[in-house]
Design a protein around this motif. Structure first.
Motif, mmCIF file in Angstrom:
data_model
loop_
_atom_site.group_PDB
_atom_site.id
_atom_site.type_symbol
_atom_site.label_atom_id
_atom_site.label_comp_id
_atom_site.label_asym_id
_atom_site.label_seq_id
_atom_site.Cartn_x
_atom_site.Cartn_y
_atom_site.Cartn_z
ATOM 1 N N ALA A 1 1.499 -1.157 0.450
ATOM 2 C CA ALA A 1 -0.279 -0.030 -0.298
ATOM 3 C C ALA A 1 1.619 1.370 0.003
ATOM 4 C CB ALA A 1 -0.796 0.100 1.281
ATOM 5 N N PHE A 2 -0.007 2.344 -0.746
ATOM 6 C CA PHE A 2 1.190 3.647 -0.707
ATOM 7 C C PHE A 2 0.564 4.796 0.713
ATOM 8 C CE2 PHE A 2 0.850 8.296 -1.374
ATOM 9 C CZ PHE A 2 1.977 8.542 -2.123
ATOM 10 N N ARG A 3 1.725 4.422 1.397
ATOM 11 C CA ARG A 3 1.672 6.121 2.311
ATOM 12 C C ARG A 3 2.795 7.035 1.892
ATOM 13 N NH1 ARG A 3 -0.609 5.054 8.457
ATOM 14 N NH2 ARG A 3 -1.935 4.083 7.125
ATOM 15 N N TYR A 4 2.312 8.200 2.101
ATOM 16 C CA TYR A 4 3.472 9.109 1.665
ATOM 17 C C TYR A 4 3.986 9.182 2.824
ATOM 18 C CZ TYR A 4 5.910 13.253 0.100
ATOM 19 O OH TYR A 4 6.667 13.924 0.107
ATOM 20 N N SER A 5 5.378 8.947 2.664
ATOM 21 C CA SER A 5 6.400 9.435 4.542
ATOM 22 C C SER A 5 7.606 9.445 3.543
ATOM 23 C CB SER A 5 6.234 7.257 4.551
ATOM 24 O OG SER A 5 7.129 7.928 5.557
ATOM 25 N N SER A 6 8.012 10.976 4.542
ATOM 26 C CA SER A 6 8.947 10.987 5.308
ATOM 27 C C SER A 6 10.160 10.516 5.278
ATOM 28 C CB SER A 6 9.222 12.738 5.305
ATOM 29 O OG SER A 6 8.197 13.613 4.838
ATOM 30 N N GLY A 7 9.913 9.519 6.394
ATOM 31 C CA GLY A 7 10.390 8.598 7.006
ATOM 32 C C GLY A 7 11.072 7.702 6.390
ATOM 33 N N ASP A 8 10.310 6.976 5.036
ATOM 34 C CA ASP A 8 10.726 6.628 3.783
ATOM 35 C C ASP A 8 11.686 7.016 3.742
ATOM 36 O OD1 ASP A 8 8.624 4.278 5.419
ATOM 37 O OD2 ASP A 8 7.875 5.083 3.055
ATOM 38 N N THR A 9 11.345 8.257 3.032
ATOM 39 C CA THR A 9 12.870 8.479 2.203
ATOM 40 C C THR A 9 14.507 8.371 3.093
ATOM 41 O OG1 THR A 9 11.819 9.989 1.254
ATOM 42 C CG2 THR A 9 13.815 10.595 1.338
ATOM 43 N N ASN A 10 13.862 9.026 4.482
ATOM 44 C CA ASN A 10 15.583 8.924 4.933
ATOM 45 C C ASN A 10 15.781 7.649 5.431
ATOM 46 O OD1 ASN A 10 15.751 11.866 5.488
ATOM 47 N ND2 ASN A 10 14.127 12.272 7.274
ATOM 48 N N LEU A 11 15.077 6.842 5.606
ATOM 49 C CA LEU A 11 15.670 5.459 5.827
ATOM 50 C C LEU A 11 15.997 5.304 4.421
ATOM 51 C CD1 LEU A 11 12.639 3.498 7.000
ATOM 52 C CD2 LEU A 11 14.612 4.189 8.342
ATOM 53 N N LEU A 12 15.856 5.394 3.248
ATOM 54 C CA LEU A 12 16.947 5.691 2.198
ATOM 55 C C LEU A 12 18.625 5.943 2.617
ATOM 56 C CD1 LEU A 12 14.208 6.182 -0.945
ATOM 57 C CD2 LEU A 12 15.524 3.785 -0.548
ATOM 58 N N SER A 13 18.312 7.409 2.608
ATOM 59 C CA SER A 13 19.096 7.879 3.387
ATOM 60 C C SER A 13 20.125 6.882 3.948
ATOM 61 C CB SER A 13 18.973 9.640 3.369
ATOM 62 O OG SER A 13 20.152 10.854 3.864
ATOM 63 N N ALA A 14 19.836 6.130 4.970
ATOM 64 C CA ALA A 14 21.076 6.345 5.870
ATOM 65 C C ALA A 14 21.397 4.717 4.997
ATOM 66 C CB ALA A 14 19.365 5.197 7.227
ATOM 67 N N ALA A 15 20.545 3.957 4.335
ATOM 68 C CA ALA A 15 21.058 2.902 3.755
ATOM 69 C C ALA A 15 21.811 3.251 3.053
ATOM 70 C CB ALA A 15 19.712 2.350 3.115
ATOM 71 N N LEU A 16 22.031 4.476 2.110
ATOM 72 C CA LEU A 16 23.422 5.258 1.030
ATOM 73 C C LEU A 16 24.278 4.378 2.073
ATOM 74 C CD1 LEU A 16 23.930 6.039 -1.732
ATOM 75 C CD2 LEU A 16 22.987 7.986 -0.136
ATOM 76 N N LYS A 17 24.379 4.881 3.441
ATOM 77 C CA LYS A 17 25.908 4.896 3.983
ATOM 78 C C LYS A 17 26.641 3.515 3.225
ATOM 79 C CE LYS A 17 24.894 7.979 7.763
ATOM 80 N NZ LYS A 17 24.572 8.248 9.345
ATOM 81 N N THR A 18 25.828 2.452 3.605
ATOM 82 C CA THR A 18 26.624 1.021 3.904
ATOM 83 C C THR A 18 26.573 1.017 2.025
ATOM 84 O OG1 THR A 18 25.621 0.367 5.575
ATOM 85 C CG2 THR A 18 26.055 -1.150 3.885
ATOM 86 N N ILE A 19 25.040 1.654 1.432
ATOM 87 C CA ILE A 19 25.634 1.066 0.342
ATOM 88 C C ILE A 19 26.342 1.231 -0.631
ATOM 89 C CG2 ILE A 19 24.763 1.880 -2.399
ATOM 90 C CD1 ILE A 19 21.345 1.622 -1.148
ATOM 91 N N VAL A 20 27.559 2.944 -0.564
ATOM 92 C CA VAL A 20 28.774 3.428 -0.905
ATOM 93 C C VAL A 20 29.471 3.321 0.367
ATOM 94 C CG1 VAL A 20 27.478 4.885 -2.423
ATOM 95 C CG2 VAL A 20 27.904 5.901 -0.709
ATOM 96 N N GLY A 21 29.171 3.087 0.847
ATOM 97 C CA GLY A 21 30.915 3.183 2.319
ATOM 98 C C GLY A 21 30.621 4.466 2.705
ATOM 99 N N GLN A 22 30.928 3.858 4.549
ATOM 100 C CA GLN A 22 31.255 5.768 5.369
ATOM 101 C C GLN A 22 31.875 6.172 4.332
ATOM 102 O OE1 GLN A 22 29.599 6.365 8.213
ATOM 103 N NE2 GLN A 22 28.167 5.086 9.132
ATOM 104 N N ASP A 23 32.991 5.942 4.153
ATOM 105 C CA ASP A 23 34.511 6.974 3.702
ATOM 106 C C ASP A 23 33.963 7.842 2.363
ATOM 107 O OD1 ASP A 23 34.275 4.751 1.788
ATOM 108 O OD2 ASP A 23 36.278 4.926 1.351
ATOM 109 N N ARG A 24 32.444 7.056 1.790
ATOM 110 C CA ARG A 24 32.691 8.151 0.806
ATOM 111 C C ARG A 24 31.055 8.828 0.938
ATOM 112 N NH1 ARG A 24 31.535 4.685 -4.551
ATOM 113 N NH2 ARG A 24 32.171 6.738 -5.549
ATOM 114 N N TYR A 25 30.503 8.469 1.723
ATOM 115 C CA TYR A 25 29.233 8.763 2.184
ATOM 116 C C TYR A 25 28.338 10.515 1.939
ATOM 117 C CZ TYR A 25 24.569 9.738 4.186
ATOM 118 O OH TYR A 25 23.261 9.815 4.056
ATOM 119 N N ALA A 26 29.749 10.798 2.648
ATOM 120 C CA ALA A 26 29.396 12.410 2.897
ATOM 121 C C ALA A 26 29.400 13.178 1.793
ATOM 122 C CB ALA A 26 30.179 12.988 4.210
#
Length: 364
Positions: free
Chosen positions: A182-207
């Protein structure tokens, strides 16, 4: 023979009518637009402005790119061409674009579990990155703003107890549905993606990753993106770009992820962004969610939400009237920044007037 030459020149004109221009340090400028259609658009977008009440339509910036050239630009209030403007939820589409670069690097697949990259979601093992991109995490999130702040998940996340670590605050929510259902618009979902990106690209590259992966290649040098106390980009809300720089993102998307000779975003990623979420139940008043972009598509028996714009129109949208519209068939990118507080601004009205003023009148 003359007929053949005539056909040849017509073909040549059709091939050059929409020349593929690309901005360098500055945008190329196209022909000046004048006339009654432009006057009607400006009458709608830039009415007299009363800063004491903040009522009515309050456009801060309106910029139009056609065929890769800047053909219209106007600012109001404190905003200028050099102002990095708060984009609010346009930030969500920016995060999707940053993720698209990482996807092209082979760093994740859409159906990968989010918990693989963000361990606090291990209690939701079936939630995928695609679910988050569709705002379909299943988390019990309330996206209410100043109209109902006491029960608002997003207000709590941005301003009170969720502020230090926004992804952790989101992950701690219960569920109301299974992921992806189900769709429920959520700013939280986007910030979970942002947190996942840390591991996806690595902490050293994230910033630096949004700058090295996306902004730098596009020639965007003055973007600002706030982080929370955990060092996670507030991808839901807090990216700042000038109107000219945001338009570069629009041109990238209009041209299916290609920037000059470089395919910066894979075509299948852009296609995913522009495909409606299959489980979305249409509401005729709302744009249709794609992969963290908004679509002007007729789905589930409902008409297009912006009936005066082409069906291929898609957009990045934000609170208080922020909008970037991409209309590939018309070779148009339109950036509109605003400070609207009373809900009087209408996407369809601006699109209708802008198309009358700026759509290319190319004869077949």
């Amino acid at each position: 023979m003359f007929k053949g030459l005539s056909l040849f020149f017509m073909l040549l004109l059709s091939l050059t009518a929409h020349a593929e221009n690309w901005p360098a340090e500055q945008w190329l400028t196209g022909p000046t637009i004048t006339g009654p259609a432009l006057e009607a658009l400006e009458h709608y977008a830039f009415p007299p402005r009363d800063d004491s009440t903040r009522q009515g339509i309050r456009t801060d910036a309106l910029l139009v790119i056609r065929d890769g050239q800047l053909i219209y630009e106007r600012y109001a209030g404190p905003t200028t061409a050099e102002t990095p403007h708060l984009t609010w939820s346009i930030s969500k589409s920016l995060m999707a674009t940053v993720l698209g670069v990482a996807y092209g690097e082979g760093r994740f697949k859409l159906q990968d579990p989010v918990a693989q990259f963000y361990p606090p979601l291990q209690k939701h093992p079936d939630m995928t990155l695609a679910d988050l991109l569709h705002w379909a995490s299943g988390l019990d999130w309330q996206e209410d703003y100043e109209y109902a702040p006491l029960k608002s998940s997003v207000v709590t996340m941005l301003y009170t107890r969720g502020h230090p670590d926004m992804a952790a605050f989101t992950a701690d929510h219960g569920t109301y549905a299974a992921p992806g259902q189900a769709f429920r618009y959520s700013s939280g979902d986007t910030n979970l993606l942002s947190a996942a990106l840390k591991t996806i690209v690595g902490q050293d590259r994230y910033a630096d990753y949004p700058w090295t992966a996306l902004f730098g290649p596009l020639g965007i040098h003055h973007a600002v993106w706030e982080t929370d106390a955990a060092g996670t980009f507030v991808a839901s809300s807090y990216a700042y770009l000038t109107a000219r720089d945001l338009a570069r993102i629009g041109l990238l998307m209009a041209r299916d992820g290609r920037w000059g000779e470089r395919q910066l975003l894979p075509r299948d990623w852009v296609a995913f962004n522009r495909e409606p979420f299959t489980r979305y139940q249409a509401n005729q008043d709302d744009a249709v969610p794609g992969g963290h972009w908004w679509l002007n598509r007729a789905v589930d028996g409902a008409a297009r939400p912006w009936p005066d714009a082409p069906a291929d129109t898609f957009a990045a949208l934000g609170h208080w009237g922020q909008a970037m519209y991409v209309i590939p068939g018309e070779h148009l990118v339109i950036v509109r920044y605003g400070d609207d507080r009373d809900g009087s601004y209408r996407h369809n009205e601006l699109l209708k007037l802008a198309l009358k003023a700026f759509a290319a009148k190319v004869q077949p």
